[in-house]
Design a protein around this motif. Structure first.
Motif, PDB file in Angstrom:
ATOM      1  N   MET A   1      70.875  -8.871  45.196  1.00 42.27           N
ATOM      2  CA  MET A   1      69.531  -9.072  44.301  1.00 42.27           C
ATOM      3  C   MET A   1      68.279  -9.222  44.897  1.00 42.27           C
ATOM      4  O   MET A   1      68.037  -9.605  46.012  1.00 42.27           O
ATOM      5  CB  MET A   1      69.935 -10.555  43.837  1.00 42.27           C
ATOM      6  N   SER A   2      67.386  -8.412  44.236  1.00 39.10           N
ATOM      7  CA  SER A   2      66.109  -8.070  44.971  1.00 39.10           C
ATOM      8  C   SER A   2      65.143  -9.246  44.704  1.00 39.10           C
ATOM      9  O   SER A   2      65.280  -9.862  43.650  1.00 39.10           O
ATOM     10  CB  SER A   2      65.414  -6.993  44.041  1.00 39.10           C
ATOM     11  N   GLN A   3      64.350  -9.629  45.524  1.00 39.28           N
ATOM     12  CA  GLN A   3      63.743 -10.796  45.508  1.00 39.28           C
ATOM     13  C   GLN A   3      62.027 -10.457  44.935  1.00 39.28           C
ATOM     14  O   GLN A   3      61.471  -9.192  45.038  1.00 39.28           O
ATOM     15  CB  GLN A   3      63.270 -11.585  46.803  1.00 39.28           C
ATOM     16  N   VAL A   4      61.532 -11.334  44.258  1.00 43.49           N
ATOM     17  CA  VAL A   4      60.340 -10.963  43.712  1.00 43.49           C
ATOM     18  C   VAL A   4      59.180 -11.089  44.828  1.00 43.49           C
ATOM     19  O   VAL A   4      59.136 -12.019  45.448  1.00 43.49           O
ATOM     20  CB  VAL A   4      59.935 -12.029  42.607  1.00 43.49           C
ATOM     21  N   ALA A   5      58.292 -10.037  44.847  1.00 50.70           N
ATOM     22  CA  ALA A   5      57.286  -9.918  45.917  1.00 50.70           C
ATOM     23  C   ALA A   5      56.373 -11.109  45.604  1.00 50.70           C
ATOM     24  O   ALA A   5      55.906 -11.381  44.271  1.00 50.70           O
ATOM     25  CB  ALA A   5      56.723  -8.593  45.959  1.00 50.70           C
ATOM     26  N   PRO A   6      55.666 -11.759  46.627  1.00 50.92           N
ATOM     27  CA  PRO A   6      54.683 -12.841  46.562  1.00 50.92           C
ATOM     28  C   PRO A   6      53.513 -12.255  45.886  1.00 50.92           C
ATOM     29  O   PRO A   6      53.299 -10.943  46.125  1.00 50.92           O
ATOM     30  CB  PRO A   6      54.271 -13.364  47.892  1.00 50.92           C
ATOM     31  N   ARG A   7      52.988 -12.974  45.116  1.00 53.61           N
ATOM     32  CA  ARG A   7      51.665 -12.458  44.262  1.00 53.61           C
ATOM     33  C   ARG A   7      50.479 -12.515  45.406  1.00 53.61           C
ATOM     34  O   ARG A   7      50.326 -13.090  46.106  1.00 53.61           O
ATOM     35  CB  ARG A   7      51.480 -13.428  43.093  1.00 53.61           C
ATOM     36  N   ARG A   8      49.781 -11.392  45.258  1.00 49.34           N
ATOM     37  CA  ARG A   8      48.637 -11.196  46.055  1.00 49.34           C
ATOM     38  C   ARG A   8      47.169 -11.626  45.526  1.00 49.34           C
ATOM     39  O   ARG A   8      47.349 -12.021  44.343  1.00 49.34           O
ATOM     40  CB  ARG A   8      48.524  -9.463  46.441  1.00 49.34           C
ATOM     41  N   VAL A   9      46.345 -11.797  46.370  1.00 49.62           N
ATOM     42  CA  VAL A   9      45.233 -12.398  45.892  1.00 49.62           C
ATOM     43  C   VAL A   9      44.435 -11.263  44.924  1.00 49.62           C
ATOM     44  O   VAL A   9      44.412 -10.213  45.338  1.00 49.62           O
ATOM     45  CB  VAL A   9      44.215 -12.574  47.114  1.00 49.62           C
ATOM     46  N   PRO A  10      44.168 -11.845  43.790  1.00 54.55           N
ATOM     47  CA  PRO A  10      43.415 -10.698  42.831  1.00 54.55           C
ATOM     48  C   PRO A  10      42.242 -10.439  43.428  1.00 54.55           C
ATOM     49  O   PRO A  10      41.465 -11.016  44.056  1.00 54.55           O
ATOM     50  CB  PRO A  10      43.465 -11.678  41.512  1.00 54.55           C
ATOM     51  N   ALA A  11      41.937  -9.132  43.084  1.00 55.39           N
ATOM     52  CA  ALA A  11      40.575  -8.425  43.891  1.00 55.39           C
ATOM     53  C   ALA A  11      39.799  -8.337  42.480  1.00 55.39           C
ATOM     54  O   ALA A  11      40.280  -7.760  41.481  1.00 55.39           O
ATOM     55  CB  ALA A  11      40.896  -7.352  44.440  1.00 55.39           C
ATOM     56  N   ARG A  12      38.619  -8.403  42.623  1.00 55.23           N
ATOM     57  CA  ARG A  12      37.711  -8.153  41.547  1.00 55.23           C
ATOM     58  C   ARG A  12      37.202  -6.600  41.729  1.00 55.23           C
ATOM     59  O   ARG A  12      37.258  -6.118  42.931  1.00 55.23           O
ATOM     60  CB  ARG A  12      36.732  -8.792  41.475  1.00 55.23           C
ATOM     61  N   ALA A  13      36.600  -5.730  40.782  1.00 51.84           N
ATOM     62  CA  ALA A  13      36.355  -4.639  41.078  1.00 51.84           C
ATOM     63  C   ALA A  13      34.960  -4.639  41.688  1.00 51.84           C
ATOM     64  O   ALA A  13      34.622  -3.538  42.577  1.00 51.84           O
ATOM     65  CB  ALA A  13      35.863  -3.850  39.581  1.00 51.84           C
ATOM     66  N   ASP A  14      34.111  -5.582  41.825  1.00 55.54           N
ATOM     67  CA  ASP A  14      32.882  -5.576  42.793  1.00 55.54           C
ATOM     68  C   ASP A  14      33.203  -6.382  44.017  1.00 55.54           C
ATOM     69  O   ASP A  14      32.298  -6.345  44.773  1.00 55.54           O
ATOM     70  CB  ASP A  14      31.923  -6.155  41.962  1.00 55.54           C
ATOM     71  N   ALA A  15      34.434  -6.645  44.434  1.00 53.70           N
ATOM     72  CA  ALA A  15      34.848  -7.279  45.758  1.00 53.70           C
ATOM     73  C   ALA A  15      33.989  -8.606  45.835  1.00 53.70           C
ATOM     74  O   ALA A  15      34.013  -8.989  47.171  1.00 53.70           O
ATOM     75  CB  ALA A  15      34.506  -6.127  46.650  1.00 53.70           C
ATOM     76  N   TRP A  16      33.571  -9.177  44.712  1.00 53.82           N
ATOM     77  CA  TRP A  16      33.035 -10.425  45.196  1.00 53.82           C
ATOM     78  C   TRP A  16      33.789 -11.406  45.486  1.00 53.82           C
ATOM     79  O   TRP A  16      34.932 -11.375  45.059  1.00 53.82           O
ATOM     80  CB  TRP A  16      32.163 -10.633  43.746  1.00 53.82           C
ATOM     81  N   ARG A  17      33.500 -12.362  46.251  1.00 52.21           N
ATOM     82  CA  ARG A  17      33.993 -13.547  46.841  1.00 52.21           C
ATOM     83  C   ARG A  17      33.086 -14.794  47.033  1.00 52.21           C
ATOM     84  O   ARG A  17      31.882 -14.517  47.103  1.00 52.21           O
ATOM     85  CB  ARG A  17      34.804 -13.238  47.982  1.00 52.21           C
ATOM     86  N   PRO A  18      33.444 -15.808  46.507  1.00 51.64           N
ATOM     87  CA  PRO A  18      32.539 -17.180  46.755  1.00 51.64           C
ATOM     88  C   PRO A  18      31.945 -17.315  48.094  1.00 51.64           C
ATOM     89  O   PRO A  18      32.648 -16.849  49.199  1.00 51.64           O
ATOM     90  CB  PRO A  18      33.535 -18.345  46.312  1.00 51.64           C
ATOM     91  N   GLN A  19      30.877 -17.508  48.406  1.00 52.86           N
ATOM     92  CA  GLN A  19      30.112 -17.743  49.744  1.00 52.86           C
ATOM     93  C   GLN A  19      29.445 -19.140  49.788  1.00 52.86           C
ATOM     94  O   GLN A  19      28.605 -19.239  50.824  1.00 52.86           O
ATOM     95  CB  GLN A  19      28.891 -16.603  49.679  1.00 52.86           C
ATOM     96  N   ASP A  20      30.171 -20.016  49.315  1.00 55.26           N
ATOM     97  CA  ASP A  20      29.600 -21.489  49.338  1.00 55.26           C
ATOM     98  C   ASP A  20      30.157 -21.942  50.894  1.00 55.26           C
ATOM     99  O   ASP A  20      31.421 -22.230  51.042  1.00 55.26           O
ATOM    100  CB  ASP A  20      30.338 -22.151  48.305  1.00 55.26           C
ATOM    101  N   GLU A  21      29.432 -21.687  51.915  1.00 57.84           N
ATOM    102  CA  GLU A  21      29.865 -22.083  53.253  1.00 57.84           C
ATOM    103  C   GLU A  21      30.429 -23.624  53.477  1.00 57.84           C
ATOM    104  O   GLU A  21      31.358 -23.646  54.223  1.00 57.84           O
ATOM    105  CB  GLU A  21      28.620 -21.805  54.199  1.00 57.84           C
ATOM    106  N   VAL A  22      29.840 -24.476  52.653  1.00 59.32           N
ATOM    107  CA  VAL A  22      30.403 -25.874  52.739  1.00 59.32           C
ATOM    108  C   VAL A  22      31.860 -25.905  52.429  1.00 59.32           C
ATOM    109  O   VAL A  22      32.695 -26.457  52.961  1.00 59.32           O
ATOM    110  CB  VAL A  22      29.429 -26.931  52.065  1.00 59.32           C
TER     111      VAL A  22
END
Length: 202
Positions: A1-22
């Motif tokens: 029985m095949s295992q379900v692959a873990p879900r990956r971090v979703p990626a945005r088309a603009d590759a943006w990620r939050p930059q709140d350093e704190v």
């Protein structure tokens, strides 16, 4: 029985990620402390358990042989061997990911943009999204930068938008674009009425 692959971090088309350093720093600190605390707890439990067993063994040997010195030597040798074995074969500490960010209210309480932040996905985000469909996550990722609420708020909005899209499909198949349009309109209105999120400037 095949295992379900873990879900990956979703990626945005603009590759943006939050930059709140704190907040980013707090998330990383929570991850570090969770694994350290878990390792220390496991090690101490094993240590004290071993000490109790060795003390009992020493008492039994001392009583049975009438030679306390021999019992002490055997106990010391066993203790040294046990510590060496434990150090070489100790399993990796197991941490409940969904509890890592408890101090911050859990992964669902993070600002919506943290849906696409990799560290959040090491701190319970996959578990929080366990019952959320891939399509809903994909739509949420497209909206997360502008959404002023939390991850949980955004997911609820997308789920509501999907339900609304189905109710107005009139026999058509509902697409990701349909869900996005409904959710985007609600997000724009929400952002207009809500205070600007701190990370919007990043």
């Amino acid at each position: 029985m095949s295992q379900v692959a873990p879900r990956r971090v979703p990626a945005r088309a603009d590759a943006w990620r939050p930059q709140d350093e704190v907040l980013n720093g707090l998330i990383h600190k929570c991850i570090e402390q969770a694994y350290r605390r878990n390792a220390e707890t496991g090690s101490m439990a094993a240590f004290f358990g071993g000490v109790i067993v060795l003390i009992i063994l020493g008492v039994i040997m001392s009583t049975g042989t009438g030679n306390p010195l021999l019992a002490i030597v055997v106990v010391v040798l066993l203790a040294g061997s046990g510590l060496m074995y434990a150090g070489m074969n100790a399993p990796a500490p197991k941490v409940d990911p969904i509890r890592i960010l408890d101090v911050l209210g859990g992964p669902g309480n993070l600002p919506a943009g943290y849906l696409v932040y990799p560290a959040a996905w090491r701190a319970g985000m996959p578990e929080f999204l366990n019952k959320v469909s891939d399509r809903q996550v994909a739509v949420a990722a497209r909206l997360c930068r502008e959404h002023p609420g939390s991850v949980a708020d955004l997911i609820r909005l997308v789920a509501t938008a999907e339900q609304h899209a189905h109710e107005h499909a009139y026999g058509r198949s509902v697409t990701e674009g349909d869900i996005y349009r409904y959710a985007h309109r609600a997000t724009v209105e929400w952002a207009r009425l809500a205070p600007a999120p701190m990370m919007a400037a990043h």
